[in-house]
Design a protein around this motif. Structure first.
Motif, PDB file in Angstrom:
ATOM      1  N   UNK A   1      81.254  -1.791  35.438  1.00  0.00           N
ATOM      2  CA  UNK A   1      81.990  -1.822  34.312  1.00  0.00           C
ATOM      3  C   UNK A   1      83.320  -2.474  34.470  1.00  0.00           C
ATOM      4  N   UNK A   2      83.722  -3.053  33.073  1.00  0.00           N
ATOM      5  CA  UNK A   2      85.169  -3.661  33.232  1.00  0.00           C
ATOM      6  C   UNK A   2      86.191  -2.544  33.260  1.00  0.00           C
ATOM      7  N   UNK A   3      87.321  -2.841  33.851  1.00  0.00           N
ATOM      8  CA  UNK A   3      88.338  -1.817  34.353  1.00  0.00           C
ATOM      9  C   UNK A   3      89.490  -2.470  33.524  1.00  0.00           C
ATOM     10  N   UNK A   4      90.253  -1.419  32.734  1.00  0.00           N
ATOM     11  CA  UNK A   4      91.265  -1.740  32.017  1.00  0.00           C
ATOM     12  C   UNK A   4      92.283  -1.117  32.872  1.00  0.00           C
ATOM     13  N   UNK A   5      93.501  -1.679  33.401  1.00  0.00           N
ATOM     14  CA  UNK A   5      94.477  -1.045  33.959  1.00  0.00           C
ATOM     15  C   UNK A   5      95.640  -0.783  33.157  1.00  0.00           C
ATOM     16  N   UNK A   6      96.114   0.068  33.021  1.00  0.00           N
ATOM     17  CA  UNK A   6      97.487   0.440  32.451  1.00  0.00           C
ATOM     18  C   UNK A   6      98.600  -0.011  33.255  1.00  0.00           C
ATOM     19  N   UNK A   7      99.286  -0.711  32.278  1.00  0.00           N
ATOM     20  CA  UNK A   7     100.805  -1.331  32.837  1.00  0.00           C
ATOM     21  C   UNK A   7     100.593  -1.811  34.252  1.00  0.00           C
ATOM     22  N   UNK A   8      99.655  -2.740  34.417  1.00  0.00           N
ATOM     23  CA  UNK A   8      99.564  -3.338  35.998  1.00  0.00           C
ATOM     24  C   UNK A   8      98.933  -4.868  35.937  1.00  0.00           C
ATOM     25  N   UNK A   9      99.721  -5.957  35.405  1.00  0.00           N
ATOM     26  CA  UNK A   9      99.462  -7.046  35.571  1.00  0.00           C
ATOM     27  C   UNK A   9      99.190  -7.625  37.187  1.00  0.00           C
ATOM     28  N   UNK A  10      99.620  -6.783  38.044  1.00  0.00           N
ATOM     29  CA  UNK A  10      99.342  -7.193  39.417  1.00  0.00           C
ATOM     30  C   UNK A  10      97.869  -6.534  39.886  1.00  0.00           C
ATOM     31  N   UNK A  11      97.359  -5.250  39.742  1.00  0.00           N
ATOM     32  CA  UNK A  11      96.197  -4.579  39.991  1.00  0.00           C
ATOM     33  C   UNK A  11      95.081  -5.185  39.430  1.00  0.00           C
ATOM     34  N   UNK A  12      95.228  -5.724  38.182  1.00  0.00           N
ATOM     35  CA  UNK A  12      94.057  -6.136  37.349  1.00  0.00           C
ATOM     36  C   UNK A  12      93.689  -7.417  38.165  1.00  0.00           C
TER      37      UNK A  12
ATOM     38  N   UNK B   1      91.914  -6.751  41.296  1.00  0.00           N
ATOM     39  CA  UNK B   1      90.630  -6.235  41.297  1.00  0.00           C
ATOM     40  C   UNK B   1      89.614  -7.299  41.158  1.00  0.00           C
ATOM     41  N   UNK B   2      89.677  -8.060  40.231  1.00  0.00           N
ATOM     42  CA  UNK B   2      88.881  -9.304  39.800  1.00  0.00           C
ATOM     43  C   UNK B   2      88.769 -10.136  41.027  1.00  0.00           C
ATOM     44  N   UNK B   3      89.740 -10.485  41.651  1.00  0.00           N
ATOM     45  CA  UNK B   3      89.665 -11.478  42.837  1.00  0.00           C
ATOM     46  C   UNK B   3      88.612 -10.976  43.879  1.00  0.00           C
ATOM     47  N   UNK B   4      88.727  -9.606  44.247  1.00  0.00           N
ATOM     48  CA  UNK B   4      87.971  -9.005  45.422  1.00  0.00           C
ATOM     49  C   UNK B   4      86.618  -8.489  44.798  1.00  0.00           C
ATOM     50  N   UNK B   5      86.398  -8.188  43.509  1.00  0.00           N
ATOM     51  CA  UNK B   5      84.933  -7.694  43.161  1.00  0.00           C
ATOM     52  C   UNK B   5      84.271  -8.735  42.259  1.00  0.00           C
ATOM     53  N   UNK B   6      85.059  -9.652  41.627  1.00  0.00           N
ATOM     54  CA  UNK B   6      84.235 -10.346  40.718  1.00  0.00           C
ATOM     55  C   UNK B   6      83.986  -9.731  39.445  1.00  0.00           C
ATOM     56  N   UNK B   7      84.522  -8.700  39.116  1.00  0.00           N
ATOM     57  CA  UNK B   7      84.180  -8.225  37.920  1.00  0.00           C
ATOM     58  C   UNK B   7      85.607  -8.282  36.669  1.00  0.00           C
ATOM     59  N   UNK B   8      85.030  -8.007  35.618  1.00  0.00           N
ATOM     60  CA  UNK B   8      85.991  -8.071  34.563  1.00  0.00           C
ATOM     61  C   UNK B   8      87.143  -7.097  34.653  1.00  0.00           C
ATOM     62  N   UNK B   9      88.703  -7.439  34.500  1.00  0.00           N
ATOM     63  CA  UNK B   9      89.612  -6.486  34.415  1.00  0.00           C
ATOM     64  C   UNK B   9      90.536  -6.926  33.410  1.00  0.00           C
ATOM     65  N   UNK B  10      91.537  -6.131  32.863  1.00  0.00           N
ATOM     66  CA  UNK B  10      92.475  -6.334  31.895  1.00  0.00           C
ATOM     67  C   UNK B  10      93.712  -5.763  32.214  1.00  0.00           C
ATOM     68  N   UNK B  11      94.729  -6.007  31.868  1.00  0.00           N
ATOM     69  CA  UNK B  11      96.059  -5.113  32.062  1.00  0.00           C
ATOM     70  C   UNK B  11      96.496  -4.914  30.322  1.00  0.00           C
ATOM     71  N   UNK B  12      96.607  -3.613  30.063  1.00  0.00           N
ATOM     72  CA  UNK B  12      96.918  -3.109  28.887  1.00  0.00           C
ATOM     73  C   UNK B  12      98.489  -2.662  29.068  1.00  0.00           C
TER      74      UNK B  12
END
Length: 557
Positions: free
Chosen positions: A361-372, A375-386
């Motif tokens: 499931x794509x993950x949207x991280x609130x206020x974190x251009x670092x964690x998003x 997460x994508x680098x190590x899992x290959x899954x979609x992420x986004x920083x809102x």
């Protein structure tokens, strides 16, 4: 090659290169590297925070390797190249008798060690500074058109690495004002501008977003001597570790006898002085003065070659420094070596914990251009920083990544909540708990742009006009959004947010028309505080926290 680089030097250099390659392969990426890796997934002539050179390095590294080494391989090569250039920039013939001292001094520079394998904007900045100085030295000895052209291209390469590179160019020119009368030097500047034009054009097309952020939009704090000026002085020390007295003493004792040495001295004092003055306005970061490593290394090694007593103390402190830095390097790989502290390179575990919960499931991280991106680098899954009004804009605010998750089921992760559908905790006893919830149909309108026609706003004036531009391909119902105004102090720190009453200028309008601007009549609510300096317009959608939908606009006093 052997004449310029003795066999002993090449063996040491090979050891340095292999150490950094191994370190790269076995050390987890840090958050900034993950962010720049995210840059490299969509190559462009510029990005929100930096010019594109760091993304180029990562893209090239990914051609040869995957994983961490696929982010850092080019950095290890540039680091070795920087060492070779530093060797060539030192003219003292006795240097061949002190090769071990050269590498011991090189290894003692803390951040230079880090940039031996980390891929950050400062990595190419160090390399191109050394290369620029080497070519400039050749130009001083024999001015010619090929070297002038090379200088122009290198000035562009410096600026493509990091905006701070302008200090290298400016202080070298100030050290030799006769360059202003040299036609070849002016041609070099023209070549630099032509080579840099694609990035300048990108800035223009993106409303100079990078420049505006770094100069105008970056939040600050009230000045304190300990937090600003003293902190900067400590950064100057930290860059050079235990051997810092030798570096600054060598700078102090150097009396320029030629134009090249004068350039090194001007560059060193210029960078130190520039950022010292800036501490009275903003807090500095240790890496901002990293370019000092190049001129100070040359001056310090030259000084040590001429002072036997200093060499002995340098070796003693250098060995201690080397042991400590080797231990720190090992800890970056294996966290239990220093159990109380969890560093960014140990972040892979939390990404795996979260993936085990949410799956693909794509993950949207609130206020974190670092964690998003991590997460994508190590899992290959979609992420986004809102990003909302409590944070800042970043690359996720200006690229097309928001569109990739619209109307999808997503996992929304935040550290502001204390309940939700799931939670996870990164490693470390004191790490915070992150909570998440599932949203079946995610909709975000963070690209809505609010603006007014005046340079300042008066909070007391009635019936002012607010423009909202809708860049999306669909109309947006006004019932789906809530308009707010955020009040900021002198340092652009958020003080409070209030709902903003409005009515449409065109009666009967119930939506924001796609690719169009809608005008509203607004009246500002009275803030609780009086000492406010800026406002920002902020829009909340679908029960999400209110976003960042305008620049900081000065309040008319």
């Amino acid at each position: 090659m052997k004449k310029e680089f003795p066999a002993t030097f090449l063996w040491f250099l090979l050891g340095w290169l292999l150490l950094n390659i191994l370190q790269s392969a076995f050390t987890g990426v840090i958050y900034d590297e993950a962010y720049y890796w995210y840059y490299s997934q969509n190559m462009a002539w510029g990005y929100f925070d930096h010019p594109p050179m760091v993304a180029v390095l990562i893209k090239l590294s990914s051609i040869f390797f995957n994983g961490e080494l696929g982010v850092r391989f080019m950095s290890t090569l540039l680091s070795a190249g920087t060492a070779m250039l530093l060797w060539k920039l030192i003219e003292d013939k006795t240097k061949k008798n002190y090769i071990a001292h050269f590498f011991l001094l090189l290894f003692s520079m803390v951040l230079f060690n880090a940039y031996g394998f980390l891929t950050l904007p400062d990595t190419p900045l160090l390399f191109f500074t050394a290369l620029f100085l080497w070519v400039y030295k050749g130009y001083l000895n024999k001015p010619n058109w090929p070297l002038a052209i090379a200088l122009g291209l290198l000035m562009a390469a410096l600026m493509y690495s990091k905006y701070h590179a302008v200090l290298v160019i400016v202080f070298v020119i100030l050290s030799n004002l006769r360059l202003l009368l040299d036609p070849k030097a002016w041609v070099a500047v023209l070549i630099a501008l032509l080579a840099y034009f694609p990035h300048l054009n990108w800035l223009y097309l993106n409303d100079f977003v990078t420049i505006k952020y770094h100069i105008y939009e970056r939040p600050n704090h009230p000045y304190t001597f300990t937090g600003f000026t003293l902190g900067y002085i400590l950064n100057l020390i930290a860059n050079f570790g235990l051997l810092f007295p030798f570096f600054y003493w060598a700078l102090f004792k150097t009396k320029p006898r030629d134009k090249f040495t004068k350039a090194l001295v001007f560059l060193a004092y210029g960078v130190i002085g520039f950022f010292f003055v800036s501490t009275f306005q903003k807090r500095s970061q240790a890496q901002w003065v990293i370019v000092l490593c190049i001129p100070l290394f040359i001056l310090t090694y030259t000084y040590l070659l001429q002072n036997a007593k200093s060499r002995k103390w340098m070796v003693r402190l250098g060995v201690v420094s080397m042991v400590l830095l080797f231990y720190a390097r090992a800890w970056l790989i294996y966290q239990p070596l220093f159990p109380p502290k969890v560093f960014e390179t140990h972040s892979k575990e939390w990404t795996q914990k979260l993936e085990a919960i949410v799956g693909d499931t794509p993950v949207v991280f609130e206020n974190s251009y670092r964690r998003a991106p991590m997460y994508s680098f190590y899992t290959g899954n979609q992420s986004f920083s809102l990003n909302n009004i409590h944070y800042r804009r970043n690359q996720y605010s200006i690229d097309s990544s928001e569109a990739n998750i619209q109307h999808k089921k997503i996992a929304y992760v935040t550290y502001y909540a204390n309940s939700g559908d799931f939670s996870y905790k990164p490693i470390g006893k004191n790490s915070r708990v992150f909570w998440g919830k599932y949203i079946d149909d995610f909709k975000s309108y963070r690209k809505l742009h609010c603006f007014i026609e005046t340079e300042e706003v008066s909070l007391n004036k009635k019936n002012q006009i607010l423009n909202i531009y809708n860049p999306y391909n669909q109309d947006i119902a006004l019932s789906h959004i809530k308009l707010n105004v955020a009040y900021l102090n002198d340092y652009k720190q958020l003080k409070e947010t209030k709902p903003l009453a409005y009515k449409t200028k065109l009666n009967g309008t119930t939506f924001l028309k796609a690719k169009d601007t809608t005008q509203f009549i607004i009246n500002f609510p009275k803030p609780k505080e009086d000492n406010l300096s800026f406002i920002r317009f902020s829009i909340a959608e679908h029960n999400l926290l209110t976003g960042i939908n305008s620049e900081s606009i000065p309040i008319k006093k």
